[in-house]
Write an enzyme that holds these catalytic residues in place. Structure first.
Site, short mmCIF file in Angstrom:
data_model
loop_
_atom_site.label_atom_id
_atom_site.label_comp_id
_atom_site.label_asym_id
_atom_site.label_seq_id
_atom_site.Cartn_x
_atom_site.Cartn_y
_atom_site.Cartn_z
CB THR A 140 -0.89 0.03 1.26
OG1 THR A 140 -0.08 -0.37 2.37
CG2 THR A 140 -2.08 -0.90 1.13
CB VAL A 145 11.14 -2.01 -2.66
CG1 VAL A 145 12.66 -2.01 -2.56
CG2 VAL A 145 10.55 -1.47 -1.35
CG ASP A 194 5.19 -3.63 10.33
OD1 ASP A 194 4.51 -4.58 10.78
OD2 ASP A 194 5.21 -3.33 9.11
#
Ligand code: PIT
Length: 245
Positions: free
Chosen positions: A43, A47, A157
């Protein structure tokens, strides 16, 4: 990095990532990067594997569409990456960032090229890791977390996708922590159930309690067990399920 103050102007929001892909080369003030292949997307953006023009140097460039909200989030990430890269990220197992720039209204974050995530590696070997691999991997992520704690930074995360093997040939078993897109300073930490992927989410986040950098250590414990068994430790299908597991 001054450029980022003007990147959220609505009239500049005309160029999308797919248009950028047609361009093949990204230009910063000092470097040109030839785009080669997509490494991942989410989202947040994409990369892409790139090569620094005129060299054989490979880099991974994270590209984000510049919208006001994205620009604010990216700025927070860039601030944390800048702080981490003032130290020696190689020595504390955190990805190296080379530069940040704005190109055709796309925010570009340039990182060292790494090999594969623990998640992808686990898939490739079809299950668990031997203990002789788990011990050095967990120790290195522990070094990264100790450094983050000393700087007052919460990753928020941590999961197998965000721990990457550097290069299995030149640096066997060396890992680095990536993705500081959700990272915050302890002083700015707000109760929010949206941080941490559910399976690695700590009890204080699920219950809405005050929290600190220790939430990353919870995630590391979950990851360690997962590397050993090849199965998610707390595979809750909901937050309720997650605490009653
Ligand atoms: C790859 C390959 C690679 C680097 C990355 C991903 C880096 C991702 C990343 C994302 C972030 C961040 C730091 C690193 O803060 O060599 O597939 O949001």
């Amino acid at each position: 990095m001054e450029e980022h103050s003007k990147m959220s102007e609505p009239e500049e929001q005309h160029n999308d990532l797919h248009k950028l892909e047609e361009q093949k080369v990204l230009y910063s003030e000092t470097n040109a990067y030839e785009m080669q292949e997509l490494l991942g997307s989410g989202t947040f953006g994409q990369v892409v594997k790139c090569v620094k023009k005129g060299t054989s140097e490979k880099v991974a460039i994270k590209m984000l569409k510049s919208r006001k909200y994205v620009a604010e989030v990216a700025q927070a990430e860039i601030n944390i990456l800048t702080q981490l890269n003032k130290q020696r990220p190689d020595e504390f197992n955190v990805i190296k960032a080379f530069e940040f720039f704005l190109y055709n209204n796309i925010i570009c974050l340039v990182f060292e090229m790494l090999d594969m995530s623990l998640f992808d590696y686990m898939v490739s070997i079809g299950g668990s890791f031997p203990v002789r691999m788990i011990r050095p991997i967990v120790a290195q992520v522990g070094i990264a977390l100790a450094k983050l704690k000393s700087l007052g930074i919460i990753h928020s995360d941590l999961k197998p996708d965000n721990i990457m093997l550097v290069d299995n040939i030149t640096h066997p078993l060396k890992v680095k922590v990536i993705d500081f897109g959700c990272a915050r300073h302890v002083s700015e930490a707000r109760c929010s159930s949206y941080i941490q992927a559910r399976c690695y989410r700590s009890p204080e986040i699920i219950l809405g309690y005050p929290f600190c950098e220790a939430i990353d250590m919870w995630s590391l414990g979950c990851i360690m067990a997962e590397l050993f068994t090849g199965c998610t430790l707390y595979p809750g299908a909901s937050e309720y399920d997650q605490v009653s597991a």
